[in-house]
Scaffold this motif. Sequence first.
Motif, PDB file in Angstrom:
ATOM      1  N   THR A   1     -26.583  22.856   5.767  1.00 53.02           N
ATOM      2  CA  THR A   1     -26.754  24.084   6.447  1.00 53.02           C
ATOM      3  C   THR A   1     -26.097  25.037   5.466  1.00 53.02           C
TER       4      THR A   1
ATOM      5  N   MET B   1     -23.015  26.802   5.837  1.00 50.38           N
ATOM      6  CA  MET B   1     -21.470  26.587   5.770  1.00 50.38           C
ATOM      7  C   MET B   1     -21.216  28.442   5.713  1.00 50.38           C
ATOM      8  N   LEU B   2     -21.998  29.090   6.417  1.00 53.94           N
ATOM      9  CA  LEU B   2     -21.488  30.848   6.583  1.00 53.94           C
ATOM     10  C   LEU B   2     -20.753  31.049   7.803  1.00 53.94           C
ATOM     11  N   SER B   3     -20.501  29.781   8.592  1.00 60.77           N
ATOM     12  CA  SER B   3     -19.711  30.079   9.833  1.00 60.77           C
ATOM     13  C   SER B   3     -18.286  30.902   9.818  1.00 60.77           C
TER      14      SER B   3
ATOM     15  N   LEU C   1     -18.821  34.630   8.749  1.00 63.97           N
ATOM     16  CA  LEU C   1     -19.508  35.295   9.749  1.00 63.97           C
ATOM     17  C   LEU C   1     -18.240  35.585  10.714  1.00 63.97           C
TER      18      LEU C   1
ATOM     19  N   GLU D   1     -30.188  29.967  15.355  1.00 57.76           N
ATOM     20  CA  GLU D   1     -28.943  29.774  15.275  1.00 57.76           C
ATOM     21  C   GLU D   1     -28.225  31.134  15.262  1.00 57.76           C
TER      22      GLU D   1
ATOM     23  N   TRP E   1     -13.534  22.397   8.398  1.00 55.42           N
ATOM     24  CA  TRP E   1     -15.046  22.512   8.925  1.00 55.42           C
ATOM     25  C   TRP E   1     -15.541  21.541   9.224  1.00 55.42           C
TER      26      TRP E   1
ATOM     27  N   ARG F   1     -19.994  17.806  15.238  1.00 57.29           N
ATOM     28  CA  ARG F   1     -18.931  18.702  16.171  1.00 57.29           C
ATOM     29  C   ARG F   1     -19.527  17.990  17.609  1.00 57.29           C
TER      30      ARG F   1
ATOM     31  N   ASP G   1     -13.566  28.311  11.059  1.00 56.07           N
ATOM     32  CA  ASP G   1     -14.309  29.304  11.743  1.00 56.07           C
ATOM     33  C   ASP G   1     -14.101  29.328  13.083  1.00 56.07           C
TER      34      ASP G   1
ATOM     35  N   TRP H   1     -17.928  23.951  23.599  1.00 55.41           N
ATOM     36  CA  TRP H   1     -17.263  22.929  24.355  1.00 55.41           C
ATOM     37  C   TRP H   1     -17.829  22.893  25.698  1.00 55.41           C
TER      38      TRP H   1
HETATM   39  C1  LIG Z   1     -17.776  21.378  20.069  1.00 53.94           C
HETATM   40  C2  LIG Z   1     -18.294  22.674  19.050  1.00 53.94           C
HETATM   41  C3  LIG Z   1     -17.258  23.467  18.769  1.00 53.94           C
HETATM   42  C4  LIG Z   1     -17.791  24.604  17.951  1.00 53.94           C
HETATM   43  N1  LIG Z   1     -17.132  25.577  17.605  1.00 53.94           N
HETATM   44  C5  LIG Z   1     -17.506  26.610  16.894  1.00 53.94           C
HETATM   45  C6  LIG Z   1     -16.483  27.661  16.617  1.00 53.94           C
HETATM   46  O1  LIG Z   1     -15.392  27.831  16.723  1.00 53.94           O
HETATM   47  N2  LIG Z   1     -17.007  28.708  15.672  1.00 53.94           N
HETATM   48  C7  LIG Z   1     -18.239  28.503  14.945  1.00 53.94           C
HETATM   49  O2  LIG Z   1     -18.733  29.506  14.496  1.00 53.94           O
HETATM   50  N3  LIG Z   1     -19.184  27.673  15.483  1.00 53.94           N
HETATM   51  C8  LIG Z   1     -18.828  26.613  16.317  1.00 53.94           C
HETATM   52  N4  LIG Z   1     -19.573  25.845  16.581  1.00 53.94           N
HETATM   53  C9  LIG Z   1     -21.103  26.055  16.500  1.00 53.94           C
HETATM   54  C10 LIG Z   1     -21.832  25.205  15.185  1.00 53.94           C
HETATM   55  O3  LIG Z   1     -21.082  24.014  15.028  1.00 53.94           O
HETATM   56  C11 LIG Z   1     -21.096  25.928  13.874  1.00 53.94           C
HETATM   57  O4  LIG Z   1     -21.410  27.243  14.087  1.00 53.94           O
HETATM   58  C12 LIG Z   1     -22.077  25.467  12.659  1.00 53.94           C
HETATM   59  O5  LIG Z   1     -21.730  24.125  12.565  1.00 53.94           O
HETATM   60  C13 LIG Z   1     -21.468  26.106  11.473  1.00 53.94           C
HETATM   61  O6  LIG Z   1     -21.987  25.641  10.256  1.00 53.94           O
HETATM   62  P1  LIG Z   1     -22.948  26.329   9.275  1.00 53.94           P
HETATM   63  O7  LIG Z   1     -22.526  27.864   9.120  1.00 53.94           O
HETATM   64  O8  LIG Z   1     -23.548  25.546   8.227  1.00 53.94           O
HETATM   65  O9  LIG Z   1     -24.228  26.536  10.518  1.00 53.94           O
HETATM   66  P2  LIG Z   1     -25.732  26.974  10.299  1.00 53.94           P
HETATM   67  O10 LIG Z   1     -26.702  25.952  10.552  1.00 53.94           O
HETATM   68  O11 LIG Z   1     -26.023  27.499   8.837  1.00 53.94           O
HETATM   69  O12 LIG Z   1     -26.029  28.347  11.362  1.00 53.94           O
HETATM   70  C14 LIG Z   1     -26.031  29.672  10.613  1.00 53.94           C
HETATM   71  C15 LIG Z   1     -25.026  30.056  11.786  1.00 53.94           C
HETATM   72  O13 LIG Z   1     -25.364  30.315  12.933  1.00 53.94           O
HETATM   73  C16 LIG Z   1     -24.350  30.284  13.921  1.00 53.94           C
HETATM   74  N5  LIG Z   1     -24.374  28.905  14.639  1.00 53.94           N
HETATM   75  C17 LIG Z   1     -25.070  27.804  14.506  1.00 53.94           C
HETATM   76  N6  LIG Z   1     -25.002  26.915  15.327  1.00 53.94           N
HETATM   77  C18 LIG Z   1     -24.179  27.617  16.453  1.00 53.94           C
HETATM   78  C19 LIG Z   1     -23.997  27.228  17.469  1.00 53.94           C
HETATM   79  N7  LIG Z   1     -24.226  25.917  18.165  1.00 53.94           N
HETATM   80  N8  LIG Z   1     -23.327  27.974  18.522  1.00 53.94           N
HETATM   81  C20 LIG Z   1     -22.797  29.358  17.993  1.00 53.94           C
HETATM   82  N9  LIG Z   1     -23.350  29.721  16.791  1.00 53.94           N
HETATM   83  C21 LIG Z   1     -23.891  28.702  15.997  1.00 53.94           C
HETATM   84  C22 LIG Z   1     -23.106  30.043  12.929  1.00 53.94           C
HETATM   85  O14 LIG Z   1     -22.591  31.524  13.045  1.00 53.94           O
HETATM   86  C23 LIG Z   1     -23.692  29.714  11.775  1.00 53.94           C
HETATM   87  O15 LIG Z   1     -22.855  30.034  10.426  1.00 53.94           O
HETATM   88  C24 LIG Z   1     -19.175  24.723  17.432  1.00 53.94           C
HETATM   89  C25 LIG Z   1     -20.153  23.515  17.800  1.00 53.94           C
HETATM   90  C26 LIG Z   1     -19.561  22.324  18.637  1.00 53.94           C
HETATM   91  C27 LIG Z   1     -20.460  21.509  19.007  1.00 53.94           C
END
Ligand SMILES: Cc1cc2nc3c(=O)[nH]c(=O)nc-3n(C[C@H](O)[C@H](O)[C@H](O)COP(=O)(O)OP(=O)(O)OC[C@H]3O[C@@H](n4cnc5c(N)ncnc54)[C@H](O)[C@@H]3O)c2cc1C
Length: 481
Positions: free
Chosen positions: A243, A245-247, A250, A279, A342, A348, A376, A386
């Motif tokens: 993925t 990992m931009l969260s 962002l 996403e 992260w 998660r 994040d 949650w």
């Molecule tokens: C219990 C739980 C708690 C979480 N808490 C947070 C949190 O505090 N902050 C957070 O940013 N995300 C949270 N997430 C959502 C998600 O897990 C992360 O955004 C994601 O893992 C970030 O990794 P990535 O940037 O590689 O995601 P990628 O798959 O590369 O997705 C790109 C972007 O899309 C957004 N995104 C992706 N999945 C979700 C999702 N399910 N909900 C909302 N946005 C999403 C994020 O901004 C993410 O950076 C949570 C998920 C769960 C199940």
Amino acid sequence: MGAMTKAADRPAILWFRNDLRLADHAALYAAVETGRPVLPVFILDDAASGAWKPGGAARWWLHHSLAALGQALEGLDARLVLRRGDSVAVLSGLVGESGAADVFTGGMADPWARRIDQAAAEALGSQGARLHRMRTTTLFNPESIRTKAGGAYGVYTPFANACLALGGPKPPLPAPRSLRAAARDSERLGDWDLLPAKPDWAAGLRAAWTPGEHGALERAEAFLRHGLGAYPAARDRPADDGTSMLSPHLHFGEISVVQLWHMAQRGPGGKGRELLIRELLWREFCANLLWHHPILPDAPLKPAFAAMPWRDDPAGLAAWQQGRTGVPIVDAGMRQLWRIGWMHNRVRMIVGSFLVKHLLIPWQQGEAWFWDTLVDADLANNAGNWQWVAGCGADASPWFRIFNPVLQGRKFDPEGDYVRRWVPELARLEARHIHAPWEAPRPVLSQAGITLGQTYPEPVVDLGAGRERALTAFRRIRSEA
Ligand SMILES: Cc1cc2nc3c(=O)[nH]c(=O)nc-3n(C[C@H](O)[C@H](O)[C@H](O)COP(=O)(O)OP(=O)(O)OC[C@H]3O[C@@H](n4cnc5c(N)ncnc54)[C@H](O)[C@@H]3O)c2cc1C
């Protein structure tokens, strides 16, 4: 001093929040467009955010992000003014000191921040200044995505379709090439004690991340170039780092979601792009939920869940937090979280489900731990997800569908590589046993150097019994849920 300042020299204050970048910043752009000197400021207001002030990992990130923003502004001969305290008092003070007539800001749909916006608008108004609030953190204005009947969406898919029907956000704004800067005294970032000192637990964070706009753009470009093609298959396998990992980038607004959306349109696209956009729309959906339901971080959106017979289990909670539950995929996730701030999305969901269902511990306790440990940590995304995991949210996974962490591990980490990386005491166990070491024959365990209960814990709960207990609890509230 304010009254003495010539109109053309009265600065425009640019109040940075969780939009710590120069590119695609509507508030910065508008401040520069006034043609007046720009006074960039960031305010640390821990009292107003209360329980939701940035947690430990987010403070580490904030320190580095502010340092990076400060440097970028220096490149434009401007200085970021740092102030700590009550946001409204600080802004009023700056307006009084500088004679500013306009404060431009974006960011923050968090309920506490919206309260500040309202109070700031009133206080500044009484000083003859204006607060201009612009959209800097979401794709669309939350008020503009409405159902046909004019209500707020409670379900993701129609919400996402409504967003897609708008045809995407407008193109991003450029970063200013030059800035007429105004200057005021600033506090020193180092005095804010945002970094951990004793103990310094941030080594894993330092190794994993490069906070700041530059780091964000580099990660986005690398992911779009090398990761997007494999994203559909790799995104659910935590060992693959598949993925973006931009969260955290962002969340702190070092890259805007609008920039990312448009960058993603440039490449070859395909299924990877479609899923990434989906996403980003989950993120938008969570922001929208928080906007329309300010109670989201604190109380279940489905009121029946207030009567859930949750357990008070400090020992279970501590085992979960420390990654010592004896359930390998859960422990791997919790240790990844502790080490780098992260955790992979699939994991998660697994650790969340384990906490609220197998341990029957209130989701708010998981939410609070994530808040403190995630780089994040984001009020809308954390609370929205949650509630989704716990089954009490707007568009939640059904409560009776309980993730089996062993089957989830076998499906999404079939070789056990993710578990091996984060739970090294299980590293020598073969893949077929790694997700359920308690089922492995004793000689297999001893060959791998494992003694359950000594080198690695026995499970804190019998998975079958935990599942039954959760279903029984749910049946008690089901009639109302
Ligand atoms: C219990 C739980 C708690 C979480 N808490 C947070 C949190 O505090 N902050 C957070 O940013 N995300 C949270 N997430 C959502 C998600 O897990 C992360 O955004 C994601 O893992 C970030 O990794 P990535 O940037 O590689 O995601 P990628 O798959 O590369 O997705 C790109 C972007 O899309 C957004 N995104 C992706 N999945 C979700 C999702 N399910 N909900 C909302 N946005 C999403 C994020 O901004 C993410 O950076 C949570 C998920 C769960 C199940």
